[in-house]
Design an enzyme around this catalytic site. Structure first.
Site: not given
Ligand code: GRF
Length: 252
Positions: A38, A40, A115, A130, A132, A173, A202
């Site tokens: 987590g 992000n 999903l 999302n 990616h 995706d 990100e």
């Molecule tokens: C990230 O690289 C994101 O792009 C992908 O999953 C990863 C999650 O990383 N969907 P985190 O758990 O947010 O560190």
């Protein structure tokens, strides 16, 4: 479920006035779905303007997802809904109930490897984002997560990679792209070094887009019309800052 969040079945789906007629819009409630660490999610907690949106729910498919702890620490409701081997309708019903109870108006997937059930996609049409870690539509789809993505990018000898933020539909995706940020692939990169370079971006890109999506919804617009610029002037910057990312995307 036949009624959509925008139609008011999900309390808080649209910003509401707070207090006794003070006319101040409440922040939109964002539900974050995660399966792992987590980081992000943490970037959303730290960087999205709390007056615009707040993370009210963190939903994970496994109880040991560290994202749940991060959410808890930030005052979000942690919910675990296991998916493996379960009936899809049951998962969808539990998910929709959790979203409704937390008043979620916008969903942000952040490392959620499942999903999203079609019933949830239908209910939150145009309200699920999302992120990616590669430039879609390449290097996406079932099984393309974590190091698999970056290994595939390196195996294809790409010169450029970078995160994509897109709207979510019923497949992995896919769905319209909202924003992308090019990140160079260096000679000698490993999946780890490339992943780290992409992840830094990100953490800037996702909060900027989620906040813009929340603003669009608050203004009565929709996220499907949100399409960020190609950040040409900033693409060469190895370490863009938050203000630079927003400016380059046309979101400031
Ligand atoms: C990230 O690289 C994101 O792009 C992908 O999953 C990863 C999650 O990383 N969907 P985190 O758990 O947010 O560190």
């Amino acid at each position: 479920m036949s009624v959509r969040p925008g139609a008011g079945v999900v309390a808080g789906a649209a910003p509401r006035a707070t207090g006794a007629g003070d006319g101040v819009a409440a922040p939109l409630v964002v539900g974050v779905f995660a399966s792992g660490g987590g980081t992000n999610l943490q970037a959303l907690i730290d960087r999205v303007d709390p007056a615009v949106a707040r993370i009210g729910l963190v939903l994970a498919d496994r109880p040991d997802a560290y994202a749940l702890e991060r959410g808890r620490a930030a005052g979000a409701r942690p919910v675990v809904i296991p998916v493996a081997g379960r009936d899809e309708d049951e998962v969808a019903a539990e998910t929709l109930a959790a979203l409704r109870d937390a008043g979620v108006g916008l969903i942000a997937l952040a490392g959620y490897i499942r999903l999203v059930p079609p019933a949830v996609v239908r209910c939150y049409a145009g309200r699920i984002l999302n992120i990616h870690p590669a430039l879609l539509p390449g290097f996406g789809g079932k099984g393309m997560f974590g190091h698999h993505v970056h290994e595939a990018v390196l195996a294809a000898r790409c010169r450029v990679s970078g995160p994509t933020v897109h709207l979510v539909d019923e497949q992995y995706d896919r769905g319209p792209i909202v924003a992308q940020w090019p990140v160079p692939v260096h000679d000698g990169d490993t999946a780890e070094t490339l992943a780290a370079r992409v992840l830094r971006v990100e953490h800037l890109l996702y909060p900027a887009v989620v906040e813009a999506a929340a603003r669009a919804l608050a203004a009565g617009g929709d996220v499907t019309s949100l399409r960020c610029r190609y950040p040409a002037a900033f693409a060469a910057a190895a370490e863009p800052d938050a203000a630079g990312v927003r400016a380059a995307l046309g979101l400031s």
